[in-house]
Design an enzyme around this catalytic site. Structure first.
Site, PDB file in Angstrom:
ATOM      1  CG  HIS A  26      -1.856   1.135   1.331  1.00  0.00           C
ATOM      2  ND1 HIS A  26      -3.196   1.024   1.043  1.00  0.00           N
ATOM      3  CD2 HIS A  26      -1.655   2.436   1.678  1.00  0.00           C
ATOM      4  CE1 HIS A  26      -3.786   2.195   1.216  1.00  0.00           C
ATOM      5  NE2 HIS A  26      -2.862   3.072   1.613  1.00  0.00           N
ATOM      6  CD  GLU A  27       1.567   3.726   3.575  1.00  0.00           C
ATOM      7  OE1 GLU A  27       1.936   4.818   3.086  1.00  0.00           O
ATOM      8  OE2 GLU A  27       0.425   3.551   4.041  1.00  0.00           O
ATOM      9  CG  HIS A  30       0.106   5.900  -0.964  1.00  0.00           C
ATOM     10  ND1 HIS A  30      -1.007   6.248  -1.699  1.00  0.00           N
ATOM     11  CD2 HIS A  30      -0.376   5.401   0.211  1.00  0.00           C
ATOM     12  CE1 HIS A  30      -2.103   5.979  -1.011  1.00  0.00           C
ATOM     13  NE2 HIS A  30      -1.742   5.452   0.152  1.00  0.00           N
TER      14      HIS A  30
END
Length: 202
Positions: A26-27, A30
């Protein structure tokens, strides 16, 4: 309920790999999209990596493990570096939840087609939790309440005047998320949204 019963501890062991993967991917998503959109802040900060030690927040990790909702270390982003600021923020904010959806699909494929080959109960549980955790994170992060990704998407879709107002009152809107979590209302909201995804993937 005893959180530290042998049954719960075994369940948590099954969840470890899916949680670490879900947060890290997820990170990373980003950071990767931000870099592609023209902002190198996350890359320079060493966050454009899949290394869990760069992303996992211990408190957020434990919250996800014990209570089903948690967080990772926020990826540093400077929207002013984006060539198109609003578009950049929307794509970067969407990248995290979308990465969780992709991970959930991968876990689902492994659950349906690979796990039966080995027929190991632990593998079924790990892959099943992989789907559930990633779908949960995807939907949770799309809630339009700060500091979640959904709030940044909403703010970027607003006209500039209202976007400024949204960020002006952002710190007060955090209270909404805290109330949703503490009261358990968040589960009531997310469960019916999650079920169609889980029915298809599992």
């Amino acid at each position: 309920m005893n959180l530290f019963s042998s049954q719960n501890l075994i369940q948590m062991l099954y969840m470890l790999i899916p949680i670490i993967l879900a947060l890290s991917v997820h990170e990373f998503a980003h950071a990767f999209v931000a870099d592609k959109m023209g902002d190198p802040t996350a890359r320079i900060s060493g966050r454009m990596t899949m290394d869990p030690t760069s992303h996992v927040d211990i408190l957020g990790f434990l919250a996800l493990l014990f209570f089903g909702f948690g967080w990772a270390k926020p990826v540093p982003i400077n929207p002013m570096n984006f060539k198109k600021r609003k578009l950049g923020m929307i794509l970067v904010s969407l990248a995290g939840p979308l990465s969780n959806l992709i991970l959930a699909i991968i876990f689902s494929i492994l659950y349906k087609f690979v796990a039966p080959i080995f027929d190991i109960l632990a593998l079924y549980y790990i892959l099943q939790y992989g789907v559930i955790i990633n779908i949960s994170l995807m939907i949770f992060n799309l809630i339009p309440v700060p500091p979640l990704d959904g709030s940044k998407i909403l703010a970027s879709l607003l006209p500039y005047k209202y976007e400024a107002k949204f960020y002006e009152y952002e710190r007060y809107l955090y209270i909404i998320l805290i109330v949703l979590l503490v009261t358990g209302v968040i589960g009531i909201i997310l469960s019916p949204i999650m079920m169609p995804f889980l029915n298809i993937l599992l």
